[in-house]
Motif scaffolding. Sequence first.
Motif, PDB file in Angstrom:
ATOM      1  N   THR A 284     -64.271  62.224 -13.402  1.00 27.74           N
ATOM      2  CA  THR A 284     -64.023  62.684 -14.596  1.00 27.74           C
ATOM      3  C   THR A 284     -62.887  63.020 -15.156  1.00 27.74           C
ATOM      4  OG1 THR A 284     -63.793  64.959 -13.353  1.00 27.74           O
ATOM      5  CG2 THR A 284     -66.133  64.396 -14.170  1.00 27.74           C
ATOM      6  N   ALA A 285     -62.479  63.328 -16.321  1.00 26.94           N
ATOM      7  CA  ALA A 285     -61.332  63.349 -17.083  1.00 26.94           C
ATOM      8  C   ALA A 285     -60.695  64.982 -17.058  1.00 26.94           C
ATOM      9  CB  ALA A 285     -61.400  62.710 -18.333  1.00 26.94           C
ATOM     10  N   LEU A 286     -59.375  64.897 -17.283  1.00 25.37           N
ATOM     11  CA  LEU A 286     -58.829  66.205 -17.399  1.00 25.37           C
ATOM     12  C   LEU A 286     -58.180  66.098 -18.863  1.00 25.37           C
ATOM     13  CD1 LEU A 286     -56.964  67.085 -14.142  1.00 25.37           C
ATOM     14  CD2 LEU A 286     -59.503  67.639 -14.942  1.00 25.37           C
ATOM     15  N   ALA A 287     -57.518  64.844 -18.826  1.00 23.85           N
ATOM     16  CA  ALA A 287     -56.953  64.732 -20.305  1.00 23.85           C
ATOM     17  C   ALA A 287     -56.455  63.382 -20.715  1.00 23.85           C
ATOM     18  CB  ALA A 287     -55.511  65.525 -20.584  1.00 23.85           C
ATOM     19  N   ARG A 288     -56.327  63.023 -21.853  1.00 25.37           N
ATOM     20  CA  ARG A 288     -55.468  61.679 -22.408  1.00 25.37           C
ATOM     21  C   ARG A 288     -53.968  62.582 -22.448  1.00 25.37           C
ATOM     22  NH1 ARG A 288     -56.314  58.100 -27.830  1.00 25.37           N
ATOM     23  NH2 ARG A 288     -53.931  57.446 -27.745  1.00 25.37           N
TER      24      ARG A 288
ATOM     25  N   ARG B  95     -54.904  68.079 -29.498  1.00 24.07           N
ATOM     26  CA  ARG B  95     -55.770  67.716 -30.359  1.00 24.07           C
ATOM     27  C   ARG B  95     -56.384  66.354 -30.086  1.00 24.07           C
ATOM     28  NH1 ARG B  95     -51.865  68.144 -35.454  1.00 24.07           N
ATOM     29  NH2 ARG B  95     -50.544  67.333 -33.872  1.00 24.07           N
ATOM     30  N   SER B  96     -55.689  65.393 -29.101  1.00 26.63           N
ATOM     31  CA  SER B  96     -55.863  64.299 -28.673  1.00 26.63           C
ATOM     32  C   SER B  96     -56.418  64.073 -26.942  1.00 26.63           C
ATOM     33  CB  SER B  96     -54.958  63.088 -29.016  1.00 26.63           C
ATOM     34  OG  SER B  96     -53.812  63.532 -28.514  1.00 26.63           O
ATOM     35  N   ALA B  97     -55.946  65.225 -26.589  1.00 29.61           N
ATOM     36  CA  ALA B  97     -55.947  65.328 -25.004  1.00 29.61           C
ATOM     37  C   ALA B  97     -57.600  64.988 -24.509  1.00 29.61           C
ATOM     38  CB  ALA B  97     -55.336  66.510 -24.505  1.00 29.61           C
ATOM     39  N   ILE B  98     -58.498  65.469 -25.496  1.00 32.72           N
ATOM     40  CA  ILE B  98     -59.837  65.510 -25.427  1.00 32.72           C
ATOM     41  C   ILE B  98     -60.596  64.332 -25.422  1.00 32.72           C
ATOM     42  CG2 ILE B  98     -60.152  67.906 -25.739  1.00 32.72           C
ATOM     43  CD1 ILE B  98     -61.497  67.528 -28.264  1.00 32.72           C
ATOM     44  N   ALA B  99     -59.918  63.216 -25.972  1.00 36.02           N
ATOM     45  CA  ALA B  99     -60.533  62.101 -26.204  1.00 36.02           C
ATOM     46  C   ALA B  99     -60.366  60.820 -25.046  1.00 36.02           C
ATOM     47  CB  ALA B  99     -59.581  61.384 -27.531  1.00 36.02           C
TER      48      ALA B  99
END
Length: 327
Positions: free
Chosen positions: A114-118, A304-308
């Motif tokens: 899974t991802a935490l952030a970009r 704003r972009s971390a969830i991408a």
Amino acid sequence: MNRRSVLGLGAAAAAALVTPGCSRGKSAEPAPAEPGRFATGNAGGVYAIYGAGLAKLVTEVTGVTMQPLLTEGSVENLKMLAADKADIAFSLSDCALDAYEGVETFSSGALRFTALARTYDNYVHIVVPIASDIFSLKDLAGRVVSVGPPNSGTRVVANRILSTAKVKIRPRMLGLQESVAALRAKALAKDPATSNGIDAMIWSGGLPTDPIKGLQKDIGFRLVDIGPVAEMIALKRFGGYVLSSIPPSIYQVASAVPTLAVPNYLLARRGLSDSWAWWTLNTMFRRQTDLMAVHPEAGSLDARSAIATMPIPLHNAAERWYRTNHI
């Protein structure tokens, strides 16, 4: 509503986030129950520096040790997550997407994480000594070129660039510091023809990558323009690459150099506790100013972009953190 929709609506909410750099503050989130392991990257590289800084801050905030681990880079990190040898890890987006889809380097089977952030973007550097006669990708043909360690994201993108350009080289699979040393050795050799050094190095890293920057003090270096090939790859592999350039001020070169930018993801193994996921993400944002003192790339982190990170899903605790903070 998907995350792309949320991303478009999140700017105003992101501006309302608590100022980065503030202290832990009070939280009902429990501390992690056991130590964590953070797969970073090559010694001297941004992954290793940024990762060690984040691990130190998370340890300080939670009171539970997060141990940074030096690795060859993205491919090794993804395999470590899958094998439960690391709890969180950096990875380039192209490698992460290949692993999640089970293609190319990961054709033996898809991996799940899974991802935490970009976090920030890597930039492909093709580095040659200032006196070199290499000015284009075609000029690399037949030359000795470092393409990064075997299990690195650098090797993945280097192979794609060379394949797209239809250029055959004499590859050496060296780490960052080894590549820099080998480039320096040949440039300074009395007889370059008998040197065991290299003619060029390909590296994917944040800005600046300090060992590369250090070359400007002794041999001097240039960055090779790969704009046309970078554009071809960015158009073909949407989501993994972005056409960009390295500003001249980063390495004191003559002009901006077109290249590929590759987003970096902070990933979590399957089953990572909510506590580790939440506190890692929370610390990364709340102590952002402290992280920027470790490496300037930490300043690229943006709510704003971390969830991408799609199609890689967010960890449940990360999704909750963004939702709680109105992202």
